[in-house]
Write a protein that holds these residues in place. Structure first.
Motif, PDB file in Angstrom:
ATOM      1  N   ALA A   1      -7.557  -5.922  -9.477  1.00 56.57           N
ATOM      2  CA  ALA A   1      -6.675  -5.919 -10.648  1.00 56.57           C
ATOM      3  C   ALA A   1      -6.141  -4.518 -10.933  1.00 56.57           C
ATOM      4  O   ALA A   1      -5.172  -4.354 -11.671  1.00 56.57           O
ATOM      5  CB  ALA A   1      -7.429  -6.457 -11.863  1.00 56.57           C
ATOM      6  N   HIS A   2      -6.781  -3.508 -10.359  1.00 57.21           N
ATOM      7  CA  HIS A   2      -6.403  -2.117 -10.672  1.00 57.21           C
ATOM      8  C   HIS A   2      -5.808  -1.346  -9.503  1.00 57.21           C
ATOM      9  O   HIS A   2      -5.173  -0.316  -9.719  1.00 57.21           O
ATOM     10  CB  HIS A   2      -7.628  -1.358 -11.185  1.00 57.21           C
ATOM     11  N   TYR A   3      -6.080  -1.803  -8.289  1.00 56.97           N
ATOM     12  CA  TYR A   3      -5.647  -1.023  -7.115  1.00 56.97           C
ATOM     13  C   TYR A   3      -5.001  -1.919  -6.058  1.00 56.97           C
ATOM     14  O   TYR A   3      -5.493  -3.027  -5.816  1.00 56.97           O
ATOM     15  CB  TYR A   3      -6.856  -0.334  -6.459  1.00 56.97           C
ATOM     16  N   PRO A   4      -3.972  -1.399  -5.367  1.00 58.22           N
ATOM     17  CA  PRO A   4      -3.502  -2.117  -4.172  1.00 58.22           C
ATOM     18  C   PRO A   4      -4.644  -2.173  -3.149  1.00 58.22           C
ATOM     19  O   PRO A   4      -5.444  -1.240  -3.069  1.00 58.22           O
ATOM     20  CB  PRO A   4      -2.355  -1.237  -3.660  1.00 58.22           C
ATOM     21  N   LEU A   5      -4.695  -3.275  -2.420  1.00 56.63           N
ATOM     22  CA  LEU A   5      -5.845  -3.501  -1.532  1.00 56.63           C
ATOM     23  C   LEU A   5      -5.398  -3.737  -0.096  1.00 56.63           C
ATOM     24  O   LEU A   5      -4.426  -4.455   0.160  1.00 56.63           O
ATOM     25  CB  LEU A   5      -6.607  -4.740  -2.024  1.00 56.63           C
ATOM     26  N   SER A   6      -6.148  -3.137   0.830  1.00 55.80           N
ATOM     27  CA  SER A   6      -5.950  -3.401   2.255  1.00 55.80           C
ATOM     28  C   SER A   6      -7.233  -4.029   2.796  1.00 55.80           C
ATOM     29  O   SER A   6      -8.333  -3.661   2.380  1.00 55.80           O
ATOM     30  CB  SER A   6      -5.667  -2.060   2.950  1.00 55.80           C
TER      31      SER A   6
ATOM     32  N   ILE B   1       0.865  -1.180   0.000  1.00 51.13           N
ATOM     33  CA  ILE B   1       0.000   0.000   0.000  1.00 51.13           C
ATOM     34  C   ILE B   1       0.908   1.238   0.000  1.00 51.13           C
ATOM     35  O   ILE B   1       1.744   1.388   0.895  1.00 51.13           O
ATOM     36  CB  ILE B   1      -0.900   0.010   1.252  1.00 51.13           C
ATOM     37  N   PRO B   2       0.763   2.127  -0.979  1.00 54.03           N
ATOM     38  CA  PRO B   2       1.658   3.293  -1.052  1.00 54.03           C
ATOM     39  C   PRO B   2       1.295   4.353  -0.009  1.00 54.03           C
ATOM     40  O   PRO B   2       0.161   4.383   0.481  1.00 54.03           O
ATOM     41  CB  PRO B   2       1.411   3.826  -2.469  1.00 54.03           C
ATOM     42  N   ALA B   3       2.250   5.232   0.295  1.00 55.28           N
ATOM     43  CA  ALA B   3       1.973   6.337   1.236  1.00 55.28           C
ATOM     44  C   ALA B   3       1.192   7.417   0.504  1.00 55.28           C
ATOM     45  O   ALA B   3       1.658   8.534   0.285  1.00 55.28           O
ATOM     46  CB  ALA B   3       3.281   6.875   1.801  1.00 55.28           C
ATOM     47  N   GLN B   4      -0.003   7.031   0.074  1.00 55.86           N
ATOM     48  CA  GLN B   4      -0.910   7.932  -0.643  1.00 55.86           C
ATOM     49  C   GLN B   4      -2.290   7.830  -0.018  1.00 55.86           C
ATOM     50  O   GLN B   4      -2.523   6.990   0.842  1.00 55.86           O
ATOM     51  CB  GLN B   4      -0.993   7.507  -2.114  1.00 55.86           C
ATOM     52  N   ALA B   5      -3.196   8.668  -0.550  1.00 58.94           N
ATOM     53  CA  ALA B   5      -4.572   8.604  -0.046  1.00 58.94           C
ATOM     54  C   ALA B   5      -5.327   7.474  -0.725  1.00 58.94           C
ATOM     55  O   ALA B   5      -5.148   7.221  -1.920  1.00 58.94           O
ATOM     56  CB  ALA B   5      -5.265   9.935  -0.304  1.00 58.94           C
ATOM     57  N   GLY B   6      -6.165   6.796   0.060  1.00 60.80           N
ATOM     58  CA  GLY B   6      -7.022   5.735  -0.473  1.00 60.80           C
ATOM     59  C   GLY B   6      -8.440   5.944   0.024  1.00 60.80           C
ATOM     60  O   GLY B   6      -8.696   6.819   0.860  1.00 60.80           O
TER      61      GLY B   6
ATOM     62  N   GLY C   1       5.491  11.099   9.825  1.00 61.81           N
ATOM     63  CA  GLY C   1       5.914  10.968   8.424  1.00 61.81           C
ATOM     64  C   GLY C   1       4.753  10.518   7.550  1.00 61.81           C
ATOM     65  O   GLY C   1       3.716  10.082   8.077  1.00 61.81           O
ATOM     66  N   PRO C   2       4.916  10.614   6.232  1.00 61.65           N
ATOM     67  CA  PRO C   2       3.828  10.234   5.328  1.00 61.65           C
ATOM     68  C   PRO C   2       3.488   8.748   5.464  1.00 61.65           C
ATOM     69  O   PRO C   2       4.393   7.921   5.563  1.00 61.65           O
ATOM     70  CB  PRO C   2       4.395  10.521   3.933  1.00 61.65           C
ATOM     71  N   ARG C   3       2.185   8.453   5.497  1.00 60.64           N
ATOM     72  CA  ARG C   3       1.716   7.063   5.591  1.00 60.64           C
ATOM     73  C   ARG C   3       0.483   6.888   4.699  1.00 60.64           C
ATOM     74  O   ARG C   3      -0.216   7.866   4.429  1.00 60.64           O
ATOM     75  CB  ARG C   3       1.287   6.729   7.031  1.00 60.64           C
ATOM     76  N   PRO C   4       0.199   5.656   4.266  1.00 55.30           N
ATOM     77  CA  PRO C   4      -1.051   5.418   3.552  1.00 55.30           C
ATOM     78  C   PRO C   4      -2.203   5.972   4.391  1.00 55.30           C
ATOM     79  O   PRO C   4      -2.270   5.680   5.593  1.00 55.30           O
ATOM     80  CB  PRO C   4      -1.129   3.890   3.475  1.00 55.30           C
TER      81      PRO C   4
ATOM     82  N   PRO D   1      -3.575  -9.067   0.290  1.00 59.25           N
ATOM     83  CA  PRO D   1      -3.672  -7.630   0.546  1.00 59.25           C
ATOM     84  C   PRO D   1      -2.343  -7.042   0.999  1.00 59.25           C
ATOM     85  O   PRO D   1      -1.528  -7.723   1.621  1.00 59.25           O
ATOM     86  CB  PRO D   1      -4.703  -7.552   1.685  1.00 59.25           C
ATOM     87  N   GLY D   2      -2.151  -5.756   0.695  1.00 59.08           N
ATOM     88  CA  GLY D   2      -0.932  -5.067   1.121  1.00 59.08           C
ATOM     89  C   GLY D   2      -0.888  -4.874   2.620  1.00 59.08           C
ATOM     90  O   GLY D   2       0.183  -4.875   3.230  1.00 59.08           O
TER      91      GLY D   2
END
Lengths: 254, 283
Positions: free
Chosen positions: B59-64, B10-15, B245-248, B95-96
């Protein structure tokens, strides 16, 4: 200090028995005492659980109205505690509950509508299944046809009711444009509820189809069915049930 | 399933939290969003639409996967069926991140289906650490544990909530899913400084952040996940990123679910705060 186990048991009694002995273990703060804080949780838990019941039983809710459903839901929850951390498992005894629920006695068809809604809910989440393999079926020699044992889809269910529950269900769907009402005297229904891909289908069955699918469900082979009821129009029934996808597996019985 | 996406962390981005009302629209539009989070229990069925759509989205997005029913704080034994279903889901979707709550809900063989607060005592801490261990062992991976909103405090609690959370992670080896909205809600309900809470959490334990909206009822803030994130919580989120720090970071919205665009706008707001924090760190 109470051990964890006792606190959790006492919390349970708050929710379902309105018994607030746990209040003395809760801090008073900001003008809210232990009991009023526990009531926030009691209301939230019963709200979450009655919402879950409403999600499974939307037709029942529409038939009895929001207020009645809420009271009925709470009565249900006090009798049948939630069995799992997965809310999709809540509500399986609703039909049984409604049969004995005095305030709903004037609506005798409710229990069967509940049976239909629970079946719908279970089929919605049932395992995906393959369709019947016609090539494999075509390979079975004619002399073995009598030994063929067919199976209904695992997710499929048969439901008979003395009330027109299928029509009641249809007329109470949000997207139903039919403004007709249901006459309870129009009689009962025999239904097959099954899934076609991801869509749920309800098929009213005539007497021949109903008896045939019941025998299939009981595990009777084709020759067994012919022996039991020689006048059965098997030549019509079998291809029809296979074509509609109601039957999806077979084996040769020794 | 494209395994390249499936196996991405899971990237340190908004979901955003994915709910069934948005399945079709998400697949049609495939909006630019860092990742998705699904409530594990909504996919515990054997088949049908929910799993089909989750697989398509996967198939399109990392998943938690985020659980609400494991009840790691219950005195009753862990529900083996629940554990098996979670493991099966994790094995299928890879899942990530996998998360649960620092709470209890199960009593005997029954469930209250709410995220209920524990007394913060040594007894509860020791118990919850053992149970998180057992969950991690069973599903074969580390989980994150989320702090929850609460509307009461037990008189016999001896450990501040933030210490209890940090120590849970320290002793069990789990990570922390830091819900900034829940910290804000609890700070108002129980009268403490939310900044002190965030400063007490070891940054390297935090694997994810949650953001949501609350409602005010009967003199309490109630974590309803039914509103926009408030300005105070956005400020606290900014503070959290500065400290940790930046986190998902996830926008949760589970009741009165709005149009998908409203969720995406909230996520975009979180993303711009995350980005400015990343830029500041580089500068």
């Amino acid at each position: 200090m109470q051990p964890l186990h006792d606190i959790q048991q006492a919390f349970f009694r708050v929710v379902y028995e309105n018994e607030f002995s746990l209040s003395s273990e809760i801090k008073d703060a900001k003008g809210l005492n232990g009991e009023s804080r526990l009531k926030v949780y009691q209301s939230s838990i019963l709200g979450i659980q009655t919402d879950a019941l409403a999600a499974v039983y939307p037709v029942i809710k529409k038939l009895v109205g929001d207020e009645f459903f809420l009271a009925m839901g709470k009565a249900y929850l006090r009798k049948y505690f939630s069995p799992s951390g997965d809310l999709h498992n809540l509500g399986g005894q609703m039909a049984e509950f409604l049969q004995d629920f005095e305030p709903a006695k004037s609506l005798p068809y409710l229990a069967d509508v509940a049976k239909l809604e629970w079946i719908w809910h279970r089929i919605f989440h049932a395992a995906d299944e393959e369709n019947l393999d016609f090539n494999e079926l075509a390979k079975i020699p004619v002399e073995q046809h009598g030994q063929l044992q067919f199976y209904l889809r695992d997710g499929a269910r048969l439901l008979a009711s003395p009330y027109p529950v299928h029509r009641i269900w249809q007329l109470n769907q949000d997207d139903c444009k039919d403004e007709e009402s249901v006459d309870l005297d129009e009689g009962g229904v025999q239904l097959l509820v099954t899934r076609n891909g991801y869509e749920i289908e309800m098929h009213p069955l005539n007497d021949d189809e109903w008896k045939f699918l019941q025998l299939i469900q009981l595990g009777v082979s084709l020759s067994g069915i012919t022996e039991k009821i020689p006048e059965y129009p098997l030549d019509e029934l079998l291809p029809q049930c296979v074509a509609k996808g109601w039957i999806n597996r077979f084996e040769i019985r020794a | 399933m494209t395994t390249q996406v499936a196996k991405k962390p899971i990237p340190a981005q908004a979901g955003i939290g994915i709910r069934h009302v948005h399945f079709r629209e998400m697949l049609e539009r495939l909006p630019d969003i860092g990742w998705l989070e699904a409530h594990s229990e909504n996919y515990f069925g054997d088949g049908g639409q929910p799993l089909y759509y989750l697989e398509q989205l996967r198939a399109h997005y990392p998943l938690s996967l985020h659980g609400v029913g494991m009840s790691v704080g219950s005195a009753s034994p862990l529900d083996q069926t629940h554990l098996k279903k979670l493991k099966k889901l994790c094995d299928r979707f890879e899942p990530g991140l996998v998360s649960e709550h620092l709470c209890w809900g199960r009593v005997g063989e029954y469930h209250l289906n709410e995220l209920l607060p524990l007394p913060y005592t040594e007894e509860a801490l020791a118990h919850v650490v053992l149970r998180i261990d057992a969950v991690q062992e069973f599903i074969g991976r580390k989980i994150l544990i989320e702090n929850l909103s609460s509307y009461l405090e037990y008189k016999h609690s001896t450990i501040p909530e933030w210490e209890f959370l940090a120590e849970t992670a320290n002793r069990s080896g789990c990570g922390i899913l830091l819900d900034v909205n829940n910290i804000y809600v609890n700070a108002c309900n129980h009268d403490f400084d939310p900044h002190k809470y965030i400063e007490a959490i070891p940054p390297d334990t935090v694997g994810e952040i949650h953001l949501a909206g609350f409602e005010q009822r009967d003199g309490l803030l109630i974590d309803t996940h039914s509103r926009n994130v408030t300005d105070d919580v956005w400020d606290l989120y900014q503070f959290t990123l500065e400290i940790i720090g930046p986190r998902p970071s996830l926008i949760e919205w589970d009741a009165d679910i709005p149009e998908l665009d409203v969720l995406l706008q909230e996520a975009s707001k979180a993303q711009s705060i995350l980005q400015s924090e990343k830029n500041a760190a580089v500068a």
